[in-house]
Design an enzyme around this catalytic site. Structure first.
Site, PDB file in Angstrom:
ATOM      1  N   LYS A   1       0.841  -1.194   0.000  1.00 44.65           N
ATOM      2  CA  LYS A   1       0.000   0.000   0.000  1.00 44.65           C
ATOM      3  C   LYS A   1       0.883   1.255   0.000  1.00 44.65           C
ATOM      4  CE  LYS A   1      -3.956  -2.065   0.438  1.00 44.65           C
ATOM      5  NZ  LYS A   1      -5.016  -1.893  -0.556  1.00 44.65           N
TER       6      LYS A   1
ATOM      7  N   LYS B   1     -13.282  -7.051  -7.799  1.00 43.89           N
ATOM      8  CA  LYS B   1     -13.597  -7.635  -6.486  1.00 43.89           C
ATOM      9  C   LYS B   1     -14.967  -8.288  -6.596  1.00 43.89           C
ATOM     10  CE  LYS B   1     -10.755  -4.849  -3.388  1.00 43.89           C
ATOM     11  NZ  LYS B   1      -9.691  -4.571  -4.336  1.00 43.89           N
TER      12      LYS B   1
HETATM   13  O1  164 Z   1      -6.146  -7.313  -3.894  1.00 45.07           O
HETATM   14  C1  164 Z   1      -5.362  -7.813  -3.085  1.00 45.07           C
HETATM   15  O2  164 Z   1      -4.217  -8.134  -3.397  1.00 45.07           O
HETATM   16  C2  164 Z   1      -5.774  -8.041  -1.642  1.00 45.07           C
HETATM   17  C3  164 Z   1      -7.025  -7.312  -1.227  1.00 45.07           C
HETATM   18  C4  164 Z   1      -6.782  -5.834  -1.114  1.00 45.07           C
HETATM   19  O3  164 Z   1      -5.678  -5.353  -1.327  1.00 45.07           O
HETATM   20  C5  164 Z   1      -7.879  -4.981  -0.725  1.00 45.07           C
HETATM   21  C6  164 Z   1      -9.102  -5.507  -0.407  1.00 45.07           C
HETATM   22  C7  164 Z   1     -10.149  -4.653   0.052  1.00 45.07           C
HETATM   23  C8  164 Z   1      -9.936  -3.331   0.232  1.00 45.07           C
HETATM   24  C9  164 Z   1      -8.572  -2.756   0.162  1.00 45.07           C
HETATM   25  O4  164 Z   1      -8.018  -2.718   1.454  1.00 45.07           O
HETATM   26  C10 164 Z   1      -7.603  -3.523  -0.712  1.00 45.07           C
HETATM   27  C11 164 Z   1      -7.584  -2.940  -2.119  1.00 45.07           C
HETATM   28  O5  164 Z   1      -7.678  -1.728  -2.258  1.00 45.07           O
HETATM   29  O6  164 Z   1      -7.421  -3.659  -3.092  1.00 45.07           O
HETATM   30 MG    MG Z   2      -6.997  -1.799  -4.309  1.00 45.94          MG
END
Ligand code: 164
Ligand code: MG
Length: 352
Positions: free
Chosen positions: A168, A280
């Site tokens: 991040k 997602k």
């Molecule tokens: O996508 C991934 O590698 C793991 C999941 C992930 O990073 C996330 C899941 C849900 C919300 C966020 O914190 C974050 C994202 O932004 O992708």
């Molecule tokens: Mg993301």
């Protein structure tokens, strides 16, 4: 006639998920269980992320509470687009009930087998005659903690077989994160991939600086890891800015928050986005409509977790297996953010 039951849950992360949206410590969700007249079972999960644009957990619970105990196909396929996580959870459970073989009857053992298969064989033999082969860690992307903690965490994940990592950015000031990035990129072994996820937290100038840095980092003569993409560098409302940036640098950009729901995904595609799409499944909406979109438009998709349980994860990974075109690692390497879930999930489902 199909009866549905639901049970809310609350899980605390063992380590906070820090992003530019803030700190996330608790995952609230809802487990769904459908049982048809033959006793055949289908499991589903509603795991909203309201700050990504899905419904809130309260809205999802209100929706579940106002439904009659008997659920119909018509009800499921008329869930409004304002409830995308509910669309995913209900449709996944419905699809699973429909996947039972004709004439196959449901025994106590088979009732749990479909559930235990969801945790990919991590449960005891009493529920699973042969362990399911889980997805190899080499095909998962492991989420690293934000900040310099990433420097201490990546190696144990590498030893567990992960070869793709997501870190991040946009959490601390850019100067500090660029310093950590410099260390990270020069310690990660060659052959692995690094994704940077800003969660929309960068300014246009900072996004330019990150993209320039990624295009120009040098490996001091030795092999370096690949920077796969920068995820959601700018806020959702700066789509045009990201479209411009995507034409200026070699480092790819992936949209995530900008395409969190099917409505947004369609809009960004129609406005010309053709780089990477972070999907997602848990919050995007109807699986059948997602399938239709991906089959009609060959997008470069990366599938990503919403920190769901094994129930939602298996439904999401089925879609990833069906719809991924470029074999990108799936963003489900998040187990280390939770305590062992097997007993927790099994006890919750047994009492449904
Ligand atoms: O996508 C991934 O590698 C793991 C999941 C992930 O990073 C996330 C899941 C849900 C919300 C966020 O914190 C974050 C994202 O932004 O992708
Ligand atoms: Mg993301």
């Amino acid at each position: 006639m199909t009866i549905f039951k639901f049970r809310p849950y609350r899980r605390r992360f063992v380590r906070t998920v820090s992003t530019s949206h803030g700190k996330w410590d608790i995952r609230d969700g809802i487990i769904l269980c459908f049982t048809d007249e033959s006793g055949r079972v289908g499991w589903g999960e509603i795991a909203p992320i309201s700050w990504f644009g899905s419904e809130t957990i309260e809205q999802a619970l209100d929706f579940c509470r106002q439904l009659p105990a008997q659920i119909t196909e018509e009800t499921i396929f008329s869930i409004p687009d304002e409830l995308p996580a509910c669309q995913f959870g209900f449709e996944s459970a419905w699809e699973e009930v429909g996947r039972w073989g004709d004439g196959e009857t449901c025994t106590e053992r088979s009732r749990w087998r479909s559930l235990s298969q969801r945790s990919m064989g991590r449960w005891g033999d009493e529920f699973l005659p042969s362990a399911q082969c889980p997805i190899p860690n080499a095909q998962l992307s492991a989420l690293l903690p934000a900040g310099k903690a990433a420097l201490n965490q990546w190696e144990s994940l590498w030893q567990q077989g992960y070869r793709t990592f997501k870190w991040k950015i946009g959490v601390d000031v850019v100067a500090n994160e660029l310093k950590i990035f410099e260390s990270l990129i020069h310690t990660l072994p060659a052959g692995c991939k690094l994704r940077l996820d800003a969660n929309g937290g960068l300014s246009y100038e900072e996004a330019n600086l990150w993209l320039w840095t990624c295009d120009n980092f040098k490996g001091n003569g030795k092999q370096t890891p690949e920077i796969e993409f920068i995820e959601q560098p700018l806020p959702v409302e700066q789509f045009q800015g990201m479209l411009e940036l995507s034409m200026c640098y070699g480092t790819a950009i992936a949209l995530d928050e900008s395409i969190a729901t099917l409505t947004q995904l369609t809009a960004c595609y129609q406005q010309g986005w053709r780089q990477i799409f972070v999907i997602k499944p848990g919050i995007i909406g109807s699986p059948s409509r997602l399938r239709k979109f991906c089959q009609e438009n060959k997008i470069d998709a990366v599938f990503s977790s919403v920190f769901e349980s094994a129930i939602g994860r298996v439904a999401a990974l089925k879609l990833a297996a069906e719809l991924s075109l470029n074999n990108r690692a799936v963003g489900f390497g998040i187990d280390h953010f939770f305590e062992q879930e097997d007993t927790w999930l099994l006890s919750l489902c047994k009492n449904l």
